[in-house]
Scaffold this motif. Structure first.
Motif, PDB file in Angstrom:
ATOM      1  N   ILE A  61       0.859  -1.184   0.000  1.00 20.59           N
ATOM      2  CA  ILE A  61       0.000   0.000   0.000  1.00 20.59           C
ATOM      3  C   ILE A  61       0.895   1.234   0.000  1.00 20.59           C
ATOM      4  O   ILE A  61       1.994   1.223   0.565  1.00 20.59           O
ATOM      5  CB  ILE A  61      -0.940  -0.017   1.230  1.00 20.59           C
ATOM      6  CG1 ILE A  61      -2.041   1.021   1.097  1.00 20.59           C
ATOM      7  CG2 ILE A  61      -0.157   0.154   2.519  1.00 20.59           C
ATOM      8  CD1 ILE A  61      -3.120   0.875   2.163  1.00 20.59           C
ATOM      9  N   ASP A  62       0.464   2.288  -0.654  1.00 13.87           N
ATOM     10  CA  ASP A  62       1.219   3.534  -0.757  1.00 13.87           C
ATOM     11  C   ASP A  62       0.467   4.616   0.003  1.00 13.87           C
ATOM     12  O   ASP A  62      -0.573   5.097  -0.443  1.00 13.87           O
ATOM     13  CB  ASP A  62       1.382   3.929  -2.228  1.00 13.87           C
ATOM     14  CG  ASP A  62       2.272   5.153  -2.407  1.00 13.87           C
ATOM     15  OD1 ASP A  62       2.616   5.803  -1.404  1.00 13.87           O
ATOM     16  OD2 ASP A  62       2.611   5.471  -3.568  1.00 13.87           O
ATOM     17  N   LEU A  63       0.990   5.015   1.171  1.00 15.72           N
ATOM     18  CA  LEU A  63       0.298   5.982   2.008  1.00 15.72           C
ATOM     19  C   LEU A  63       0.402   7.408   1.482  1.00 15.72           C
ATOM     20  O   LEU A  63      -0.277   8.305   2.003  1.00 15.72           O
ATOM     21  CB  LEU A  63       0.840   5.935   3.442  1.00 15.72           C
ATOM     22  CG  LEU A  63       0.753   4.603   4.186  1.00 15.72           C
ATOM     23  CD1 LEU A  63       1.094   4.802   5.654  1.00 15.72           C
ATOM     24  CD2 LEU A  63      -0.614   3.963   4.026  1.00 15.72           C
ATOM     25  N   SER A  64       1.218   7.624   0.457  1.00 11.75           N
ATOM     26  CA  SER A  64       1.322   8.968  -0.104  1.00 11.75           C
ATOM     27  C   SER A  64       0.156   9.293  -1.021  1.00 11.75           C
ATOM     28  O   SER A  64      -0.029  10.447  -1.421  1.00 11.75           O
ATOM     29  CB  SER A  64       2.633   9.115  -0.885  1.00 11.75           C
ATOM     30  OG  SER A  64       2.616   8.332  -2.074  1.00 11.75           O
ATOM     31  N   LYS A  65      -0.646   8.278  -1.336  1.00 15.66           N
ATOM     32  CA  LYS A  65      -1.777   8.460  -2.244  1.00 15.66           C
ATOM     33  C   LYS A  65      -3.088   8.194  -1.497  1.00 15.66           C
ATOM     34  O   LYS A  65      -3.115   7.438  -0.526  1.00 15.66           O
ATOM     35  CB  LYS A  65      -1.654   7.503  -3.430  1.00 15.66           C
ATOM     36  CG  LYS A  65      -0.390   7.702  -4.250  1.00 15.66           C
ATOM     37  CD  LYS A  65      -0.293   6.656  -5.352  1.00 15.66           C
ATOM     38  CE  LYS A  65       0.983   6.838  -6.163  1.00 15.66           C
ATOM     39  NZ  LYS A  65       1.102   5.798  -7.217  1.00 15.66           N
ATOM     40  N   PRO A  66      -4.189   8.788  -1.954  1.00 14.04           N
ATOM     41  CA  PRO A  66      -5.485   8.502  -1.313  1.00 14.04           C
ATOM     42  C   PRO A  66      -5.816   7.021  -1.404  1.00 14.04           C
ATOM     43  O   PRO A  66      -5.551   6.365  -2.419  1.00 14.04           O
ATOM     44  CB  PRO A  66      -6.474   9.344  -2.130  1.00 14.04           C
ATOM     45  CG  PRO A  66      -5.645  10.420  -2.758  1.00 14.04           C
ATOM     46  CD  PRO A  66      -4.302   9.793  -3.027  1.00 14.04           C
ATOM     47  N   LEU A  67      -6.401   6.480  -0.334  1.00 10.47           N
ATOM     48  CA  LEU A  67      -6.814   5.092  -0.332  1.00 10.47           C
ATOM     49  C   LEU A  67      -8.127   4.951  -1.090  1.00 10.47           C
ATOM     50  O   LEU A  67      -8.978   5.841  -1.063  1.00 10.47           O
ATOM     51  CB  LEU A  67      -6.999   4.580   1.093  1.00 10.47           C
ATOM     52  CG  LEU A  67      -5.805   4.699   2.045  1.00 10.47           C
ATOM     53  CD1 LEU A  67      -6.169   4.091   3.397  1.00 10.47           C
ATOM     54  CD2 LEU A  67      -4.565   4.054   1.477  1.00 10.47           C
ATOM     55  N   SER A  68      -8.296   3.814  -1.734  1.00  5.95           N
ATOM     56  CA  SER A  68      -9.601   3.519  -2.315  1.00  5.95           C
ATOM     57  C   SER A  68     -10.558   3.192  -1.183  1.00  5.95           C
ATOM     58  O   SER A  68     -10.129   2.869  -0.067  1.00  5.95           O
ATOM     59  CB  SER A  68      -9.489   2.334  -3.269  1.00  5.95           C
ATOM     60  OG  SER A  68      -9.231   1.138  -2.539  1.00  5.95           O
ATOM     61  N   PRO A  69     -11.871   3.257  -1.416  1.00  3.86           N
ATOM     62  CA  PRO A  69     -12.811   2.880  -0.356  1.00  3.86           C
ATOM     63  C   PRO A  69     -12.558   1.480   0.181  1.00  3.86           C
ATOM     64  O   PRO A  69     -12.675   1.242   1.399  1.00  3.86           O
ATOM     65  CB  PRO A  69     -14.175   2.998  -1.041  1.00  3.86           C
ATOM     66  CG  PRO A  69     -13.969   4.036  -2.097  1.00  3.86           C
ATOM     67  CD  PRO A  69     -12.575   3.805  -2.607  1.00  3.86           C
ATOM     68  N   VAL A  70     -12.190   0.556  -0.695  1.00  2.98           N
ATOM     69  CA  VAL A  70     -11.909  -0.812  -0.250  1.00  2.98           C
ATOM     70  C   VAL A  70     -10.674  -0.839   0.636  1.00  2.98           C
ATOM     71  O   VAL A  70     -10.661  -1.483   1.704  1.00  2.98           O
ATOM     72  CB  VAL A  70     -11.739  -1.745  -1.458  1.00  2.98           C
ATOM     73  CG1 VAL A  70     -11.228  -3.121  -1.008  1.00  2.98           C
ATOM     74  CG2 VAL A  70     -13.051  -1.902  -2.205  1.00  2.98           C
ATOM     75  N   GLN A  71      -9.610  -0.147   0.216  1.00  2.72           N
ATOM     76  CA  GLN A  71      -8.397  -0.106   1.029  1.00  2.72           C
ATOM     77  C   GLN A  71      -8.662   0.535   2.388  1.00  2.72           C
ATOM     78  O   GLN A  71      -8.182   0.060   3.414  1.00  2.72           O
ATOM     79  CB  GLN A  71      -7.306   0.677   0.299  1.00  2.72           C
ATOM     80  CG  GLN A  71      -6.661  -0.045  -0.856  1.00  2.72           C
ATOM     81  CD  GLN A  71      -5.621   0.816  -1.547  1.00  2.72           C
ATOM     82  OE1 GLN A  71      -5.839   2.015  -1.749  1.00  2.72           O
ATOM     83  NE2 GLN A  71      -4.503   0.225  -1.893  1.00  2.72           N
ATOM     84  N   ARG A  72      -9.428   1.606   2.378  1.00  4.59           N
ATOM     85  CA  ARG A  72      -9.729   2.300   3.632  1.00  4.59           C
ATOM     86  C   ARG A  72     -10.451   1.363   4.596  1.00  4.59           C
ATOM     87  O   ARG A  72     -10.109   1.283   5.778  1.00  4.59           O
ATOM     88  CB  ARG A  72     -10.574   3.539   3.334  1.00  4.59           C
ATOM     89  CG  ARG A  72     -10.769   4.468   4.529  1.00  4.59           C
ATOM     90  CD  ARG A  72     -12.011   4.101   5.301  1.00  4.59           C
ATOM     91  NE  ARG A  72     -12.147   4.905   6.512  1.00  4.59           N
ATOM     92  CZ  ARG A  72     -12.885   4.580   7.545  1.00  4.59           C
ATOM     93  NH1 ARG A  72     -13.566   3.441   7.562  1.00  4.59           N
ATOM     94  NH2 ARG A  72     -12.966   5.370   8.604  1.00  4.59           N
ATOM     95  N   ASP A  73     -11.424   0.628   4.094  1.00  2.00           N
ATOM     96  CA  ASP A  73     -12.170  -0.295   4.947  1.00  2.00           C
ATOM     97  C   ASP A  73     -11.285  -1.430   5.436  1.00  2.00           C
ATOM     98  O   ASP A  73     -11.412  -1.889   6.584  1.00  2.00           O
ATOM     99  CB  ASP A  73     -13.382  -0.850   4.196  1.00  2.00           C
ATOM    100  CG  ASP A  73     -14.458   0.204   3.960  1.00  2.00           C
ATOM    101  OD1 ASP A  73     -14.401   1.269   4.612  1.00  2.00           O
ATOM    102  OD2 ASP A  73     -15.338  -0.039   3.119  1.00  2.00           O
ATOM    103  N   GLU A  74     -10.384  -1.908   4.579  1.00  2.00           N
ATOM    104  CA  GLU A  74      -9.480  -2.989   4.977  1.00  2.00           C
ATOM    105  C   GLU A  74      -8.519  -2.526   6.068  1.00  2.00           C
ATOM    106  O   GLU A  74      -8.286  -3.245   7.055  1.00  2.00           O
ATOM    107  CB  GLU A  74      -8.706  -3.497   3.763  1.00  2.00           C
ATOM    108  CG  GLU A  74      -9.552  -4.303   2.797  1.00  2.00           C
ATOM    109  CD  GLU A  74      -8.791  -4.683   1.539  1.00  2.00           C
ATOM    110  OE1 GLU A  74      -9.277  -5.569   0.817  1.00  2.00           O
ATOM    111  OE2 GLU A  74      -7.734  -4.097   1.282  1.00  2.00           O
ATOM    112  N   VAL A  75      -7.958  -1.325   5.908  1.00  2.00           N
ATOM    113  CA  VAL A  75      -7.040  -0.804   6.920  1.00  2.00           C
ATOM    114  C   VAL A  75      -7.770  -0.607   8.244  1.00  2.00           C
ATOM    115  O   VAL A  75      -7.250  -0.944   9.315  1.00  2.00           O
ATOM    116  CB  VAL A  75      -6.395   0.509   6.439  1.00  2.00           C
ATOM    117  CG1 VAL A  75      -5.631   1.181   7.579  1.00  2.00           C
ATOM    118  CG2 VAL A  75      -5.449   0.241   5.264  1.00  2.00           C
TER     119      VAL A  75
END
Length: 283
Positions: free
Chosen positions: A29-43
């Protein structure tokens, strides 16, 4: 690396668990970029499961750190901590020189949870390594739910209805921030997971409502011994580019000062909470 310790969440996201109940390293995952909704929920789900999660090789700046944290809630500007850039007040510097002065040599005071002096303490913290010593400077987290479950039934019965104050008034008075000393339940029910956990800040002279100073000191010492048990902890070694994200509702943390006069520098962003600490009574 044992296979059972690595779980593929998606094609790009991998999770390496560090201890049975807390701590995981997240890669892909690249924290310098906005997360997708799926990534946000997974994190978010991984945060609830592991309580503290780590991202290595994330060489982000203050603005990117703020943007990452803001994807998980409203950010909180702390009234007493130093800011490197006043245009970005959400990012607070954690300087070893100041922290050592605040804690002194009293190691018992280092086990703490952020902003417990507030009516609604911050729920999340995102910490970024800025300047690290060559050796030392680890941070230790302790699972407050596991500590509670490990207490004797007799002790649980004694503390189940206790309220505790966390006194930060002297530091707030120095910056002219008027805020009363308030009390929270010592045993808090996590609003998202439903787990019962101890909610205490050893750095803020905890005092139990209705108990004498001496009685409070004895219980504080007893609980401190429990948090100092390595079976409840994960110890993390920082490397350049590391970011940690933890749940203040689920654990306490302890900065290790074993690197002499080096001025270790970290930058922290706090995520506000809408929940007031409480205990849900179960029948």
């Amino acid at each position: 690396m044992p296979a059972e310790n690595v779980v593929a969440i998606t094609e790009s996201l991998r999770v390496t668990t560090l201890e049975p109940t807390l701590g995981a390293e997240i890669s892909g995952i690249d924290l310098s970029k906005p997360l997708s909704p799926v990534q946000r929920d997974e994190v978010h789900a991984l945060l609830l499961k592991h309580k503290v999660i780590f991202f290595r090789d994330q060489h982000i700046n203050s603005a990117q750190q703020i943007a990452f944290a803001a994807q998980f809630g409203e950010l909180y500007v702390h009234p007493t901590t130093q800011q490197e850039d006043t245009a970005k007040p959400q990012a607070h510097l954690i300087l070893a020189s100041q922290a050592k002065e605040a804690y002194g040599d009293a190691r018992k005071g280092r086990w703490h949870t952020d902003t417990s002096w507030m009516l609604k303490p911050t729920y999340g913290a995102v910490l970024r390594a800025v300047s690290l010593p060559q050796l030392g400077g680890d941070t230790v987290w302790a699972d407050a739910g596991l500590v509670y479950r490990g207490l004797s039934e007799e002790l649980k019965a004694r503390i189940d209805n206790l309220f505790v104050t966390h006194n930060f008034k002297s530091s707030l008075d120095k910056v002219g921030y008027d805020y009363p000393i308030i009390a929270h339940p010592l045993v808090r029910t996590h609003p998202e997971t439903g787990e019962d956990a101890l909610f205490i800040n050893f750095s803020m002279s905890p005092q139990f409502i209705g108990w004498s100073v001496e009685e409070s000191r004895e219980l504080v010492a007893e609980l401190l011994r429990e948090f100092s048990n390595p079976e409840y902890q994960v110890r993390f070694k920082w490397t350049p580019g590391t970011v940690a994200f933890w749940d203040n509702r689920a654990l306490l943390h302890y900065p290790v000062y074993n690197y002499g006069d080096f001025d270790r520098v970290m930058e922290r962003v706090l995520i506000a909470d809408t929940d007031i600490p409480h205990r849900v009574r179960r029948t």
